[in-house]
Design an enzyme around this catalytic site. Structure first.
Site, PDB file in Angstrom:
ATOM      1  N   PHE A 196       0.852  -1.217  -0.003  1.00  0.00           N
ATOM      2  CA  PHE A 196      -0.210  -0.114  -0.091  1.00  0.00           C
ATOM      3  C   PHE A 196       0.797   1.322   0.113  1.00  0.00           C
ATOM      4  CE2 PHE A 196      -2.409   3.544   2.303  1.00  0.00           C
ATOM      5  CZ  PHE A 196      -3.641   3.481   1.421  1.00  0.00           C
ATOM      6  N   GLY A 197       0.459   2.107  -1.038  1.00  0.00           N
ATOM      7  CA  GLY A 197       1.529   3.464  -1.053  1.00  0.00           C
ATOM      8  C   GLY A 197       0.491   4.630  -0.777  1.00  0.00           C
ATOM      9  N   TYR A 198       0.979   5.241  -0.080  1.00  0.00           N
ATOM     10  CA  TYR A 198       0.283   6.653   0.191  1.00  0.00           C
ATOM     11  C   TYR A 198       0.888   8.045  -0.055  1.00  0.00           C
ATOM     12  CZ  TYR A 198       3.324   6.280   4.332  1.00  0.00           C
ATOM     13  OH  TYR A 198       4.330   6.128   5.104  1.00  0.00           O
ATOM     14  N   GLY A 199       2.090   7.931  -0.164  1.00  0.00           N
ATOM     15  CA  GLY A 199       2.896   9.107  -0.510  1.00  0.00           C
ATOM     16  C   GLY A 199       3.529   9.095  -1.892  1.00  0.00           C
ATOM     17  N   SER A 200       4.740   9.203  -1.930  1.00  0.00           N
ATOM     18  CA  SER A 200       5.324   9.192  -3.576  1.00  0.00           C
ATOM     19  C   SER A 200       4.888   7.836  -4.067  1.00  0.00           C
ATOM     20  CB  SER A 200       6.882   9.323  -3.374  1.00  0.00           C
ATOM     21  OG  SER A 200       7.562   8.227  -2.823  1.00  0.00           O
TER      22      SER A 200
ATOM     23  N   GLU B  19      12.813   3.641   1.156  1.00  0.00           N
ATOM     24  CA  GLU B  19      12.327   4.204   2.281  1.00  0.00           C
ATOM     25  C   GLU B  19      13.177   4.095   3.464  1.00  0.00           C
ATOM     26  OE1 GLU B  19       9.110   5.331   1.845  1.00  0.00           O
ATOM     27  OE2 GLU B  19       8.830   4.626  -0.132  1.00  0.00           O
TER      28      GLU B  19
HETATM   29  C1  SIN Z   1       4.573   5.729   0.844  1.00  0.00           C
HETATM   30  O1  SIN Z   1       4.606   6.466  -0.342  1.00  0.00           O
HETATM   31  O2  SIN Z   1       3.720   4.713   0.689  1.00  0.00           O
HETATM   32  C2  SIN Z   1       5.675   5.849   1.432  1.00  0.00           C
HETATM   33  C3  SIN Z   1       6.171   7.469   1.828  1.00  0.00           C
HETATM   34  C4  SIN Z   1       6.740   7.898   0.506  1.00  0.00           C
HETATM   35  O3  SIN Z   1       7.656   7.096  -0.128  1.00  0.00           O
HETATM   36  O4  SIN Z   1       6.646   9.206   0.127  1.00  0.00           O
END
Ligand code: SIN
Length: 192
Positions: free
Chosen positions: A24-28, A99
């Protein structure tokens, strides 16, 4: 000082026994994959909210002038929308490196648009990591993002790319959109 969580993630080895799993990704990770995946689709997780409370000393800032990037903080009942990728453990090397500034692999349940649920992996930087910056006013966060740059580019691009990706997902993320609005004001004030 090293914030590197690569060794901790390798040692814990979470999910390395799987043939395939959901990330699951929530940022980049919403707007930039940069690794091989089998498929991807929007998903949500419950009980977490996105916050620009994590320092970036390696990607969107430097050790002297850290940027701010997204992490997740617990918020009972909150729903966080993101992008789920079906991956194999072969990409853990890439992900752990990307990360490495404080993020650890955690298990989470995610829910897909068709109602299906599955357990998967999410990288979260918790308050006890050394790169943690924590809460600040929207003005202070936007101001820090406006001046931070790192090897992956300006911190502003991370924020604006994420805001655009969230709009494409129809996400209602008041925190991210408030920082974006303040950043635009700061840039206008400085003729940018
Ligand atoms: C994410 O995107 O899930 C983790 C935080 C990031 O890499 O910005």
């Amino acid at each position: 000082m090293s914030f590197d969580t690569t060794a901790a993630n390798r040692k814990a080895g979470r999910f390395e026994d799987r043939d395939e799993l959901w990330l699951f990704g929530y940022g980049s990770l919403i707007y930039k994959a940069g690794f091989d995946y089998i498929e991807r689709q929007p998903a949500t997780i419950t009980g977490w909210q996105r916050r620009f409370w994590q320092g970036s000393h390696d990607h969107r800032g430097t050790p002297d002038v850290p940027g701010r990037v997204a992490t997740l903080v617990e918020a009972p009942g909150a729903i966080c929308i993101g992008m789920a990728y079906r991956i194999t453990p072969a990409v853990f090397g890439h992900l752990d490196h990307r990360e490495k500034n404080g993020y650890l692999r955690f298990a989470t349940e995610m829910r897909f648009a068709d109602g299906r649920r599955d357990e998967g992996l999410v990288y979260i930087a918790t308050a006890d990591n050394e790169a943690w910056l924590g809460d600040a006013s929207i003005d202070a966060i936007a101001g820090q993002i406006a001046v931070s740059h790192g090897p992956s580019g300006p911190n502003r691009d991370y924020l604006l790319n994420l805001a655009e990706a969230l709009r494409a997902l129809d996400a209602d993320d008041a925190h991210v959109f408030a920082i974006e609005a303040r950043l635009r004001e700061i840039e206008a004030e400085h003729g940018r």
